[in-house]
Design a protein around this motif. Structure first.
Motif, mmCIF file in Angstrom:
data_model
loop_
_atom_site.group_PDB
_atom_site.id
_atom_site.type_symbol
_atom_site.label_atom_id
_atom_site.label_comp_id
_atom_site.label_asym_id
_atom_site.label_seq_id
_atom_site.Cartn_x
_atom_site.Cartn_y
_atom_site.Cartn_z
ATOM 1 N N GLY A 700 164.131 -71.113 118.051
ATOM 2 C CA GLY A 700 163.566 -72.453 118.186
ATOM 3 C C GLY A 700 162.224 -72.570 117.496
ATOM 4 N N PHE A 701 161.343 -71.587 117.673
ATOM 5 C CA PHE A 701 160.040 -71.619 117.017
ATOM 6 C C PHE A 701 160.175 -71.361 115.522
ATOM 7 C CE2 PHE A 701 155.796 -69.810 115.977
ATOM 8 C CZ PHE A 701 155.030 -70.898 116.358
ATOM 9 N N PHE A 702 161.109 -70.484 115.162
ATOM 10 C CA PHE A 702 161.331 -70.193 113.747
ATOM 11 C C PHE A 702 161.760 -71.459 112.988
ATOM 12 C CE2 PHE A 702 164.445 -69.281 110.419
ATOM 13 C CZ PHE A 702 163.686 -68.511 109.547
ATOM 14 N N GLU A 703 162.682 -72.224 113.564
ATOM 15 C CA GLU A 703 163.163 -73.432 112.894
ATOM 16 C C GLU A 703 162.017 -74.417 112.657
ATOM 17 O OE1 GLU A 703 166.025 -74.158 111.581
ATOM 18 O OE2 GLU A 703 167.017 -72.289 112.162
ATOM 19 N N LEU A 704 161.131 -74.557 113.632
ATOM 20 C CA LEU A 704 159.989 -75.473 113.464
ATOM 21 C C LEU A 704 159.067 -74.973 112.349
ATOM 22 C CD1 LEU A 704 158.335 -77.899 114.383
ATOM 23 C CD2 LEU A 704 157.255 -76.427 116.096
ATOM 24 N N CYS A 705 158.786 -73.674 112.335
ATOM 25 C CA CYS A 705 157.921 -73.113 111.293
ATOM 26 C C CYS A 705 158.586 -73.207 109.925
ATOM 27 C CB CYS A 705 157.589 -71.654 111.610
ATOM 28 S SG CYS A 705 156.596 -71.424 113.101
ATOM 29 N N LYS A 706 159.894 -73.019 109.879
ATOM 30 C CA LYS A 706 160.604 -73.082 108.601
ATOM 31 C C LYS A 706 160.507 -74.476 107.994
ATOM 32 C CE LYS A 706 165.018 -73.586 108.415
ATOM 33 N NZ LYS A 706 166.487 -73.432 108.500
ATOM 34 N N ILE A 707 160.670 -75.490 108.801
ATOM 35 C CA ILE A 707 160.597 -76.858 108.290
ATOM 36 C C ILE A 707 159.186 -77.178 107.814
ATOM 37 C CG2 ILE A 707 160.864 -79.282 108.942
ATOM 38 C CD1 ILE A 707 163.046 -78.407 110.874
ATOM 39 N N ARG A 708 158.182 -76.689 108.541
ATOM 40 C CA ARG A 708 156.797 -76.943 108.135
ATOM 41 C C ARG A 708 156.378 -76.034 106.981
ATOM 42 N NH1 ARG A 708 153.677 -77.753 113.969
ATOM 43 N NH2 ARG A 708 154.380 -79.918 114.294
ATOM 44 N N GLY A 709 157.118 -74.958 106.766
ATOM 45 C CA GLY A 709 156.808 -74.041 105.673
ATOM 46 C C GLY A 709 156.360 -72.688 106.177
ATOM 47 N N LEU A 710 157.172 -71.674 105.923
ATOM 48 C CA LEU A 710 156.823 -70.318 106.345
ATOM 49 C C LEU A 710 155.775 -69.745 105.394
ATOM 50 C CD1 LEU A 710 160.423 -68.985 107.099
ATOM 51 C CD2 LEU A 710 158.666 -69.531 108.795
ATOM 52 N N ASP A 711 154.636 -69.319 105.960
ATOM 53 C CA ASP A 711 153.570 -68.765 105.117
ATOM 54 C C ASP A 711 153.298 -67.296 105.406
ATOM 55 O OD1 ASP A 711 152.369 -68.827 107.583
ATOM 56 O OD2 ASP A 711 150.953 -70.436 107.097
ATOM 57 N N GLY A 712 154.120 -66.686 106.241
ATOM 58 C CA GLY A 712 153.969 -65.263 106.545
ATOM 59 C C GLY A 712 153.075 -64.985 107.728
#
Length: 808
Positions: A700-712
């Motif tokens: 759930g948290f990964f999907e939100l970060c992925k949409i906003r852009g994963l920066d590492g």
């Protein structure tokens, strides 16, 4: 120190090369159930125990194959057992309201029914013939002639005596009477009688009374003789009928000589026939007042001689196994039906119908416990039947009627049935706790597990199970990659890397959907990509709510930060379960602290939106703070903790660590990184405890970060003890492998705090203080400042009171 997990720790793959087959067509399927050794041993024990009360309660989660397993096991065991008795009901000639239940050897029920029908047909045919025979007429006429001759003698003797005294015996329309006569023998007229002088009339009257008394004596004697004649004729008819019925009955009694109830019944039948011979005579047409209207013949009913076979095992092989899908009282225990004619309802023993217990008698009865509870009276009646070991057909609504009605009371049938109830663990333990009779009647618990160990042997069994299901469902064969993918997803369903799910309903649904996508692609086999496609498509069909919530987070309608730092704020993780789909939902947890003595205030509790487990977590936080920072001096603090933008009840303790992090951040003033989300329970010592739904929370948290852009920089902090539960989607694993996302495990609360705050937590020194530059030092310092401020306030209030004058 928090441990950063490698990609290999996030998912346990199944190597397709471990299998030696190309497709499931190449291997032999494993019929039945796998991974349920405890339940199968319990079933075998319960089915083999003949003692009273050892019925079985099969419990387990939905989809674990309880019902299928139970039915398969019962049919296998029943196939080698003897066929039970047939049962029939017959008329009770001595007490018509109480029908008699008779057991017979398998298949003999229908034979006995036919033999009784043939007997009645033969009697109805032969008895009228016998009564029309010359021999019968001759004997009957002889008896009648003797009676008539004796009757004539009595009347002649009286007539001769009467004539000597001026009287004669005359036969009139009203019977035989004494009348005065003239000398020529003619009756004396009324005028002639009145013309006599008074003395002569009185003498004649006295003589007439005397002869009338003698006539009465003669009539009395003749009446007794007439009764004797009737008895002689009845005995004659009985002897004639007995010569016909007796041999027929004796033949049947010889055949069923080992069945005492049948021989007694046949004796009653013989007596009933001989006592009601008029029913077997030809019925005359009823006279009608209108010549053109003929009344129908009143045909006697011979239904009382029929046999009502309610259980017939003539075609059975082995003991019966009955599953009652609608266990109403009538379906379980049978019923007495009624026929309505001219507005009146009537019934007899031929309208008794069997229930599931009758059909399962001598075998096994399977019932879903929820279906049983949905039907009034069924559960209590079933317990009563098992306790008394008999099946009684009763009118269950009779006690609720204002007026009692008469009806049949069929004889109870002895019960010898093994009953298996199938249901959820919740219902089982409620019954075990609250229903003492349930404990005594269902002593065997067959507990079906929801998962099994993942070993090379069990994975080979799983492949055999998949092959068997594929053949039964007529699906495309699965190749090695398809089988491997199902095994991997089975671990996902079990939420454990070293376990496999045995919720086979979900596995079979997955196989059906994978077959659909393979067939749609035109593939001859189902491959791993088709299995993954099935999962993706299923999520796509049901995740509308998850997508809407994520949209609201992207629009900042629901505020969840995934970058920067904040004081007194941390990202917590929860799981929303919609029934057919569950997903992780990030939530902001905030804390505020200020001087005071109110302690920690749970805002959700104050607004009655907090469950008991969550309230316990807040108390654990209070206990931890006291043990950590109030070893020498008491803590004076007022704080509030809440889940922001929470509009429903909150329950669980998986946010304990996150709530404590927010609280410590607020006290110390140290900001926490918002690019991390935290989940984990905690005990009073600060040790982190595992939680549920870890995969959904991370994703759930990964999907939100992925949409906003994963920066590492983004990641999730989870309990170390949850590492073995990680079976994440390949997308998350690849992001971790590429360094775009991180997953950390912690064993103590301080490990996660250091990661979020970017500074050490600090350990307690020998002098009872924490080193500078640590979070614990700043927390202790702030708590001391709050305590001193409260002390000064208290001293100031005391001085003000002392300085006041008495007048004031």
């Amino acid at each position: 120190m928090a441990t950063k997990l490698a990609p290999e720790a996030l998912y346990k793959p199944c190597d397709p090369n471990m299998f030696t087959f190309n497709t499931t067509d190449d291997i032999q399927g494993i019929p039945g159930t796998i991974g349920q050794e405890k339940a199968m041993r319990a079933l075998d024990f319960g089915l083999s125990m003949d003692s009273s009360g050892f019925n079985i309660f099969a419990l387990g989660e939905t989809g674990t194959g309880k019902m299928t397993t139970v039915m398969t096991a019962l049919k296998e065991k029943a196939a080698g057992e003897k066929v039970p008795e047939d049962w029939c009901y017959v008329h009770n000639f001595k007490d018509p309201d109480t029908s008699i239940a008779i057991p017979l050897d398998p298949g003999n029920g229908i034979a006995f029914q036919k033999e009784m029908d043939d007997l009645v047909k033969a009697v109805r045919l032969e008895i009228p013939k016998a009564f029309e025979s010359k021999e019968y007429e001759m004997q009957k006429n002889r008896i009648m002639e003797e009676f008539q001759q004796k009757q004539s003698e009595y009347f002649s003797r009286l007539d001769e005596e009467a004539k000597t005294r001026g009287f004669a015996v005359k036969r009139g329309p009203t019977g035989v009477l004494i009348a005065p006569i003239r000398e020529n023998g003619e009756p004396l007229t009324k005028e002639e009688f009145e013309a006599l002088d008074e003395k002569a009339r009185k003498k004649m009257e006295e003589t007439g009374r005397m002869f009338q008394e003698k006539l009465n004596d003669v009539v009395r004697v003749l009446r007794d003789a007439d009764k004797l004649v009737h008895d002689m004729l009845a005995k004659l008819e009985r002897m004639v009928a007995l010569d016909l019925v007796g041999p027929l009955i004796e033949v049947m009694k010889t055949k069923y000589k080992n069945n005492g109830k049948i021989t007694a019944y046949l004796e009653d039948v013989k007596e009933e026939i001989l006592s009601h011979l008029d029913e077997f005579r030809p019925t005359e047409e009823q006279p009608s007042p209108l010549p053109f209207l003929k009344m129908p013949k009143a045909e006697p009913s011979f239904a009382k001689y029929t046999v009502n076979v309610i259980v017939n095992h003539s075609d059975s092989k082995g003991a019966p196994v009955v599953f009652e899908s609608n266990p109403t009282y009538l379906n379980l225990f049978g019923r007495i039906e009624y026929r309505v004619a001219y507005g009146m309802a009537s019934t007899d023993f031929t309208m008794i119908k069997a229930g599931a217990l009758h059909r399962a008698n001598g075998g096994y009865l399977v019932i879903d416990i929820m279906d049983l509870f949905k039907n009034p009276f069924s559960y209590d009646a079933l317990k009563r039947a098992l306790k008394n070991r008999e099946i009684k057909i009763e009118d269950v609504l009779e006690q609720y009627r204002m007026i009692s009605t008469t009806g049949l009371k069929p004889e109870a049938v002895p019960l010898n049935t093994k009953v298996v109830l199938v249901g959820s663990p919740y219902i089982y333990y409620i019954l075990y706790s609250l229903d003492e009779e349930s404990r005594e009647l269902f002593k065997v618990k067959a507990d079906f597990d929801s998962r099994m160990d993942r070993t090379p042997e069990s994975m080979a069994q799983y492949a055999g199970f998949i092959a068997n299901c594929q053949r039964e469902e007529k699906l495309l064969p699965f190749d090695r990659t398809g089988v491997a993918s199902i095994i991997e997803l089975s671990s996902r369903f079990a939420d454990h890397q070293d376990k496999l799910s045995v919720k086979f309903s979900s596995i079979m649904d997955l196989m059906r959907e994978a077959h659909y996508w393979a067939k749609k692609e035109g593939s001859a086999v189902v491959k791993g990509k088709h299995v993954r496609k099935a999962i993706e498509e299923k999520v796509f069909r049901v995740n509308r709510v998850e997508e809407r919530m994520r949209e609201m987070m992207l629009e900042d309608t629901i505020i969840v930060d995934t970058s920067g730092t904040k004081v007194g704020q941390v990202n917590g993780l929860a799981v929303l379960d919609l029934g057919d789909y569950s997903f992780g939902k990030p939530s902001r947890i905030t804390a505020k602290t200020f001087a005071g003595k109110a302690g920690i205030v749970n805002i959700e509790r104050e607004t009655k939106m907090s469950g008991k487990i969550h309230e316990k977590a807040i108390l654990i936080i209070s206990s931890y703070l006291g043990s950590k920072y109030a070893t020498k001096n008491p803590i004076s603090l007022s704080a509030s903790i809440t889940f922001e933008q929470l509009y429903e009840m909150i329950e669980g303790d998986s946010a304990t660590c996150a709530e404590l992090y927010a609280l410590l951040s607020s006290i110390s003033g140290v900001p926490l990184k918002q690019n991390y989300a935290v989940t984990g329970s905690m005990d009073q010592n600060g040790d982190v405890q595992p939680i549920g739904g870890v995969n959904q929370k991370i994703e759930g948290f990964f999907e939100l970060c992925k949409i906003r852009g994963l920066d590492g920089s983004q990641g999730v902090i989870i309990p170390k003890r949850n590492a073995k539960h990680l079976v994440l989607k390949q997308e998350v694993v690849e992001a971790v492998r590429e360094g775009k996302f991180s997953i950390y495990t912690i064993d103590t609360m301080e490990e996660g705090l250091e990661l979020l705050a970017g500074m050490p937590a600090g350990e307690l020194q020998e002098d009872g203080t924490y080193p500078e530059g640590t979070i614990n030092y700043l927390v202790a310092k702030r708590l001391a400042e709050i305590g001193k401020a409260l002390e000064k306030k208290k001293e100031g209030e005391g001085n003000n009171v002392i300085a006041k004058s008495p007048e004031e």
